[in-house]
Structure formats: C-alpha cells, structure tokens
Design a protein around this motif. Structure first.
Motif, mmCIF file in Angstrom:
data_model
loop_
_atom_site.group_PDB
_atom_site.id
_atom_site.type_symbol
_atom_site.label_atom_id
_atom_site.label_comp_id
_atom_site.label_asym_id
_atom_site.label_seq_id
_atom_site.Cartn_x
_atom_site.Cartn_y
_atom_site.Cartn_z
ATOM 1 N N ARG A 141 0.848 -1.193 0.000
ATOM 2 C CA ARG A 141 0.000 0.000 0.000
ATOM 3 C C ARG A 141 0.879 1.236 0.000
ATOM 4 O O ARG A 141 1.879 1.300 0.721
ATOM 5 C CB ARG A 141 -0.924 0.023 1.226
ATOM 6 C CG ARG A 141 -2.067 -0.964 1.149
ATOM 7 C CD ARG A 141 -3.071 -0.734 2.284
ATOM 8 N NE ARG A 141 -4.181 -1.682 2.195
ATOM 9 C CZ ARG A 141 -4.177 -2.878 2.754
ATOM 10 N NH1 ARG A 141 -3.113 -3.259 3.453
ATOM 11 N NH2 ARG A 141 -5.214 -3.687 2.637
ATOM 12 N N ASP A 142 0.508 2.217 -0.815
ATOM 13 C CA ASP A 142 1.277 3.452 -0.846
ATOM 14 C C ASP A 142 0.872 4.365 0.316
ATOM 15 O O ASP A 142 0.052 3.987 1.182
ATOM 16 C CB ASP A 142 1.136 4.157 -2.197
ATOM 17 C CG ASP A 142 -0.286 4.617 -2.489
ATOM 18 O OD1 ASP A 142 -1.118 4.668 -1.556
ATOM 19 O OD2 ASP A 142 -0.576 4.944 -3.663
ATOM 20 N N ALA A 143 1.444 5.558 0.340
ATOM 21 C CA ALA A 143 1.195 6.477 1.456
ATOM 22 C C ALA A 143 -0.273 6.858 1.574
ATOM 23 O O ALA A 143 -0.747 7.230 2.662
ATOM 24 C CB ALA A 143 2.059 7.732 1.292
ATOM 25 N N GLU A 144 -1.016 6.786 0.469
ATOM 26 C CA GLU A 144 -2.447 7.119 0.490
ATOM 27 C C GLU A 144 -3.319 5.900 0.768
ATOM 28 O O GLU A 144 -4.550 5.993 0.756
ATOM 29 C CB GLU A 144 -2.866 7.747 -0.846
ATOM 30 C CG GLU A 144 -2.378 9.176 -1.046
ATOM 31 C CD GLU A 144 -0.878 9.231 -1.314
ATOM 32 O OE1 GLU A 144 -0.381 8.354 -2.053
ATOM 33 O OE2 GLU A 144 -0.210 10.138 -0.777
ATOM 34 N N GLY A 145 -2.690 4.750 0.966
ATOM 35 C CA GLY A 145 -3.451 3.537 1.241
ATOM 36 C C GLY A 145 -3.907 2.788 0.017
ATOM 37 O O GLY A 145 -4.649 1.799 0.129
ATOM 38 N N GLU A 146 -3.467 3.223 -1.188
ATOM 39 C CA GLU A 146 -3.848 2.551 -2.423
ATOM 40 C C GLU A 146 -3.000 1.298 -2.636
ATOM 41 O O GLU A 146 -1.813 1.259 -2.285
ATOM 42 C CB GLU A 146 -3.682 3.480 -3.619
ATOM 43 C CG GLU A 146 -4.590 4.701 -3.586
ATOM 44 C CD GLU A 146 -6.058 4.330 -3.728
ATOM 45 O OE1 GLU A 146 -6.360 3.378 -4.484
ATOM 46 O OE2 GLU A 146 -6.897 4.972 -3.063
#
Length: 211
Positions: free
Chosen positions: A38-43
C-alpha cells in the motif's frame, strides 16, 4: 528492524558490454513475482519482479531486488509487502504491473485490514514485514520477514531470455533416448538408460534382459 533505502555508492564504470551481460543473465530461468504493497495514500500498488530469492528459514527471510528509479523502491521503504508468485495464467497481470497497464484489466486484489494486499490466483504468496535493506548498485535489496504464506498446486509462470514462458515436462517424463540438446541419443545410450531403469526397479544381473 527498520528499512531505509541506502544511498547509491560512487563507483567507476565496469567497462563490460552491458547488452551482452543482460543476455548472459537472461540464461538463468526464474519464476515471476508481483510485489504488492500500500502506498502512502493507502492505495494498492504492485511491481512485477523476477529478482526474488529465499534467504533464510530461521528467521524466515526473502529478498527482492528493486530498481532505484522504480516507484516501488520508495513504496517498499519500511512498508509491509506481499510476494505473489505468479501462475501461468497470470501473464496479463504480470504485464500490467511491468509497465504495460491494461485499463480493461480487473486486478484480482485480496485485501485485509491487518495485512498488505495480495493477488488472487497466484501459485503461492508470502506476506512480509520489512526486515532490512542493502545497497545493490542501481537496485536496492529489500529483505522481508515472512509472517503469512500459502501455496496452490498450479503451474507457475516463468521468465527466460527476456520472455515469459510456461514450464515443460519434468526431466524424467521426457524420453530418455533424447539428449539434452534435443538430438536422438546413440543406441548404446538408450540401452544404458534402460539398464538404469531396470536397476532402479531391483532387477538383478542374473535376470534375462532383452536389449
């Protein structure tokens, strides 16, 4: 342990023919993985990689080699991740995460609140906590400690000479009268193989053999 991407070292050019070196490296057949996180935005994100290996069983550690310029290099910094070992029918997914995105592809995500995302349909997967990172030249070597894993008895996707491939027959399912370069073996070699097979079944020297 925490993971921090090391800075690239200063080094002198090797003088090697990089195109030839890439061809040489391509002779080593590998499986194909997609590393998901997951990236920093939660994607949910993923990157196709074939530089993957088991490192240790106690503790259970695995390693992936990530290009420094890849988005996944920053995305995996200190982040839990999943190594998805792809099955032979996941070529479209492999290409999608290898820089050839398909807008019509429905990525088969499996998400849980307490674990990094993984892909459905893989032959195996390993969910990892970050362990350590090391300098790898133009790549970063990311080690993860395996905390969950599973496997299915389905054919894996492979990569050889810059191409995606499927596995062939097991060696001992192939005709033993065929040599490794594909040419028919000489007659005595076929008889030798037959003798070897009989010996494996326990046939003794006094038994009648029709060779």
């Amino acid at each position: 342990m925490t993971a921090t991407a090391p800075k690239p070292p200063q080094h002198q050019p090797s003088g090697l023919d990089q195109r030839l070196l890439r061809r040489v490296m391509g002779e080593f057949s590998t499986g194909v993985t997609i590393v998901t996180y997951r990236d920093a935005e939660g994607e949910c994100r993923g990157a196709t990689m074939n530089s993957f290996t088991s490192v240790s069983m106690d503790p259970p550690l695995v390693l992936v080699s990530v290009a420094r310029q890849a988005r996944a290099c920053a995305g995996l910094d200190g982040n839990p991740f999943t190594v998805n070992i792809l099955s032979a029918n996941q070529l479209a997914v492999a290409l999608h995460f290898a820089g050839q995105p398909d807008p019509d592809l429905s990525v088969p995500w499996h998400e849980a609140a307490d674990a990094p995302p993984r892909l459905l349909g893989s032959t195996a997967w390993l969910q990892c906590q970050p362990w350590q990172t090391y300098d790898g030249g133009d790549h970063v070597l990311v080690l993860g400690q395996v905390v969950r894993h599973d496997v299915r008895a389905i054919e894996p996707l492979t990569f050889h000479r810059g191409e995606f491939r499927r596995l062939g027959l097991k060696m001992f399912q192939m005709p033993r009268t065929v040599s490794f370069d594909g040419r028919p073996a000489v007659e005595w070699a076929a008889s030798l193989h037959q003798l070897h097979g009989l010996a494996e079944r326990g046939v003794g020297p006094d038994d009648c053999l029709d060779l």
